[in-house]
Design a protein around this motif. Structure first.
Motif, PDB file in Angstrom:
ATOM      1  N   ALA A 104       0.745  -0.902   0.031  1.00  0.00           N
ATOM      2  CA  ALA A 104      -0.275  -0.037   0.227  1.00  0.00           C
ATOM      3  C   ALA A 104       1.005   1.203  -0.264  1.00  0.00           C
ATOM      4  O   ALA A 104       2.091   1.656   0.601  1.00  0.00           O
ATOM      5  CB  ALA A 104      -0.775  -0.236   1.021  1.00  0.00           C
ATOM      6  N   ASN A 105       0.739   1.976  -0.599  1.00  0.00           N
ATOM      7  CA  ASN A 105       1.139   3.544  -0.652  1.00  0.00           C
ATOM      8  C   ASN A 105       0.985   4.355   0.847  1.00  0.00           C
ATOM      9  O   ASN A 105       0.316   5.823   1.010  1.00  0.00           O
ATOM     10  CB  ASN A 105       0.286   4.288  -1.299  1.00  0.00           C
ATOM     11  CG  ASN A 105       1.695   6.112  -2.194  1.00  0.00           C
ATOM     12  OD1 ASN A 105       2.650   5.789  -1.566  1.00  0.00           O
ATOM     13  ND2 ASN A 105       0.473   6.255  -2.714  1.00  0.00           N
ATOM     14  N   THR A 110      -7.089   8.636   3.083  1.00  0.00           N
ATOM     15  CA  THR A 110      -6.484   8.408   4.198  1.00  0.00           C
ATOM     16  C   THR A 110      -5.868   7.048   4.684  1.00  0.00           C
ATOM     17  O   THR A 110      -5.968   6.663   4.047  1.00  0.00           O
ATOM     18  CB  THR A 110      -7.426   9.613   5.513  1.00  0.00           C
ATOM     19  OG1 THR A 110      -8.581   8.338   5.107  1.00  0.00           O
ATOM     20  CG2 THR A 110      -7.355  10.742   5.209  1.00  0.00           C
ATOM     21  N   VAL A 111      -5.125   6.864   6.476  1.00  0.00           N
ATOM     22  CA  VAL A 111      -4.608   5.856   6.183  1.00  0.00           C
ATOM     23  C   VAL A 111      -5.558   4.920   6.583  1.00  0.00           C
ATOM     24  O   VAL A 111      -5.716   3.261   5.863  1.00  0.00           O
ATOM     25  CB  VAL A 111      -3.773   6.163   7.596  1.00  0.00           C
ATOM     26  CG1 VAL A 111      -3.524   4.698   8.297  1.00  0.00           C
ATOM     27  CG2 VAL A 111      -2.571   6.773   7.562  1.00  0.00           C
ATOM     28  N   GLN A 112      -6.308   4.872   7.265  1.00  0.00           N
ATOM     29  CA  GLN A 112      -7.891   4.184   7.299  1.00  0.00           C
ATOM     30  C   GLN A 112      -8.752   3.431   6.145  1.00  0.00           C
ATOM     31  O   GLN A 112      -9.031   2.611   5.713  1.00  0.00           O
ATOM     32  CB  GLN A 112      -8.614   5.031   8.019  1.00  0.00           C
ATOM     33  CG  GLN A 112      -8.519   5.885   9.323  1.00  0.00           C
ATOM     34  CD  GLN A 112      -7.854   5.008  11.022  1.00  0.00           C
ATOM     35  OE1 GLN A 112      -7.803   3.240  10.558  1.00  0.00           O
ATOM     36  NE2 GLN A 112      -6.974   5.280  10.652  1.00  0.00           N
ATOM     37  N   ALA A 155      -0.567  -3.134   9.011  1.00  0.00           N
ATOM     38  CA  ALA A 155      -1.151  -1.777   8.943  1.00  0.00           C
ATOM     39  C   ALA A 155      -1.448  -1.441   9.825  1.00  0.00           C
ATOM     40  O   ALA A 155      -1.335   0.103   9.795  1.00  0.00           O
ATOM     41  CB  ALA A 155      -2.114  -2.565   7.448  1.00  0.00           C
ATOM     42  N   SER A 156      -2.705  -1.926  10.712  1.00  0.00           N
ATOM     43  CA  SER A 156      -2.898  -1.217  11.947  1.00  0.00           C
ATOM     44  C   SER A 156      -1.601  -0.984  12.869  1.00  0.00           C
ATOM     45  O   SER A 156      -2.474  -0.462  13.254  1.00  0.00           O
ATOM     46  CB  SER A 156      -4.101  -2.310  12.504  1.00  0.00           C
ATOM     47  OG  SER A 156      -4.865  -3.002  11.301  1.00  0.00           O
ATOM     48  N   GLN A 167      -8.269  -0.046   4.240  1.00  0.00           N
ATOM     49  CA  GLN A 167      -9.870  -1.085   4.176  1.00  0.00           C
ATOM     50  C   GLN A 167      -8.783  -1.333   2.976  1.00  0.00           C
ATOM     51  O   GLN A 167      -9.663  -2.292   1.997  1.00  0.00           O
ATOM     52  CB  GLN A 167     -10.603  -0.424   3.942  1.00  0.00           C
ATOM     53  CG  GLN A 167     -12.121  -0.984   3.020  1.00  0.00           C
ATOM     54  CD  GLN A 167     -11.912  -0.746   1.879  1.00  0.00           C
ATOM     55  OE1 GLN A 167     -11.268  -0.200   0.958  1.00  0.00           O
ATOM     56  NE2 GLN A 167     -13.168  -1.187   1.816  1.00  0.00           N
ATOM     57  N   SER A 168      -8.077  -0.858   2.129  1.00  0.00           N
ATOM     58  CA  SER A 168      -7.963  -1.583   0.757  1.00  0.00           C
ATOM     59  C   SER A 168      -7.020  -2.565   0.449  1.00  0.00           C
ATOM     60  O   SER A 168      -6.661  -3.249  -0.520  1.00  0.00           O
ATOM     61  CB  SER A 168      -7.163  -0.658  -0.339  1.00  0.00           C
ATOM     62  OG  SER A 168      -5.571   0.235   0.762  1.00  0.00           O
ATOM     63  N   ILE A 169      -6.063  -3.010   1.824  1.00  0.00           N
ATOM     64  CA  ILE A 169      -5.842  -3.869   1.764  1.00  0.00           C
ATOM     65  C   ILE A 169      -6.411  -5.387   1.330  1.00  0.00           C
ATOM     66  O   ILE A 169      -6.224  -7.076   1.802  1.00  0.00           O
ATOM     67  CB  ILE A 169      -4.765  -3.975   3.094  1.00  0.00           C
ATOM     68  CG1 ILE A 169      -3.639  -2.651   3.487  1.00  0.00           C
ATOM     69  CG2 ILE A 169      -4.157  -5.645   3.470  1.00  0.00           C
ATOM     70  CD1 ILE A 169      -2.982  -3.029   4.575  1.00  0.00           C
TER      71      ILE A 169
END
Length: 300
Positions: free
Chosen positions: A90-91, A248-250, A270-271, A254-256
């Protein structure tokens, strides 16, 4: 010729009666009362911290050990593959920059607007200000989901859709911030303001030179809360942003999550990465909040 009476020593029964009338040791009694409360707090802290500890330790486990039976708290093979994969897949650097920009700007505006609003509500006697305060408090009685549709329509009509301004502006004025500052400024004696006015100070000077320094503990507390709220905000940025470069980060976490399966090791990594800035902000600012004297500059 005069004689002086020599006091006789008390017998055992009289000495025991006198000792019963003596007050108990206040320090010992306070300590005995404090021990059960401290024990209860430690128990609650352990109950709250155990899931967090399990969550962090699980992020250090390989993907195959997460659901192995029997479940173990401490990982046998510590690995950082979940963190590395999450950061690379993820970016996250862009997500962190976007979220930090939104959080910092929103926090500064929230603290400034709430401070001004709370001072006006506390120190100016106007019926319309009281009505405005009631309207602000009334927003806390509505679920956040009820406000999403009208807020989205207003932001879209203003041309702020898919922009950071559309994420920031609706979150600037909060009922919690206004209430915190109003209640604090109510504790500041009106004589302090009147004395400044007699000395020739203008309203803006009174606010900036007297009220703002006194309210520093409230400002720091609200800054920590506002930063936490905006960092963890998920629904509103999800509705407002559709450009992946502005996520944003959240939303990035979710995209993961895949459509068919979930890589729990990567998701946990990631969390954990996402909560590091919150912990850092709290550790940096908490000592200023704890050590600040709210009543500084005020006389009893």
């Amino acid at each position: 010729m005069t004689t002086t009476d020599i006091p006789r020593p008390l017998d055992a029964e009289a000495e025991q009666a006198v000792s019963k009338k003596r007050p108990r040791n206040a320090a010992g009694g306070g300590l005995r009362r404090a021990v059960p409360a401290t024990t209860l707090l430690w128990i609650l802290a352990c109950l709250y911290g155990l899931p967090v500890l399990w969550f962090i330790l699980s992020s250090l486990k390989p993907a195959g050990d997460l659901f192995s039976y029997p479940l173990t708290l401490v990982p046998h093979d510590v690995t950082l593959s979940g963190y590395l994969t999450a950061w690379r897949s993820a970016n996250f650097s862009q997500y962190f920059a976007n979220t930090a920009l939104v959080c910092v700007i929103t926090t500064i505006l929230t603290v400034g607007v709430s401070c001004c609003t709370g001072y006006a509500l506390a120190k100016y006697d106007n019926k319309w200000l009281k009505v405005f305060f009631v309207c602000i408090l009334a927003t806390t009685m509505l679920p956040g989901e009820v406000m999403l549709a009208p807020e989205f329509l207003v932001v879209r009509d203003l041309g702020l859709y898919n922009s950071f301004a559309g994420v920031i502006l609706p979150a600037v004025l909060t009922a919690t911030g206004c209430f915190m500052f109003r209640q604090f400024f109510l504790t500041v004696p009106d004589e302090l303001v009147e004395a400044a006015r007699i000395d020739g100070a203008r309203e803006l000077s009174i606010f900036l030179r007297i009220m703002v320094p006194l309210s520093r503990p409230i400002m720091l507390t609200l800054a920590i809360l506002s930063f936490q709220w905006r960092w963890n905000d998920y629904i509103w940025p999800l509705l407002m942003l559709n450009d992946p470069n502005k996520f944003t980060v959240q939303i990035g976490i979710q995209s993961i999550v895949g459509a068919q399966n979930i890589n729990w090791s990567v998701l946990l990594g990631a969390s954990v990465i996402s909560i590091i800035p919150l912990i850092a902000v709290f550790l940096v600012f908490q000592r200023y909040v704890m050590n600040a004297d709210i009543n500084a500059g005020l006389k009893d």
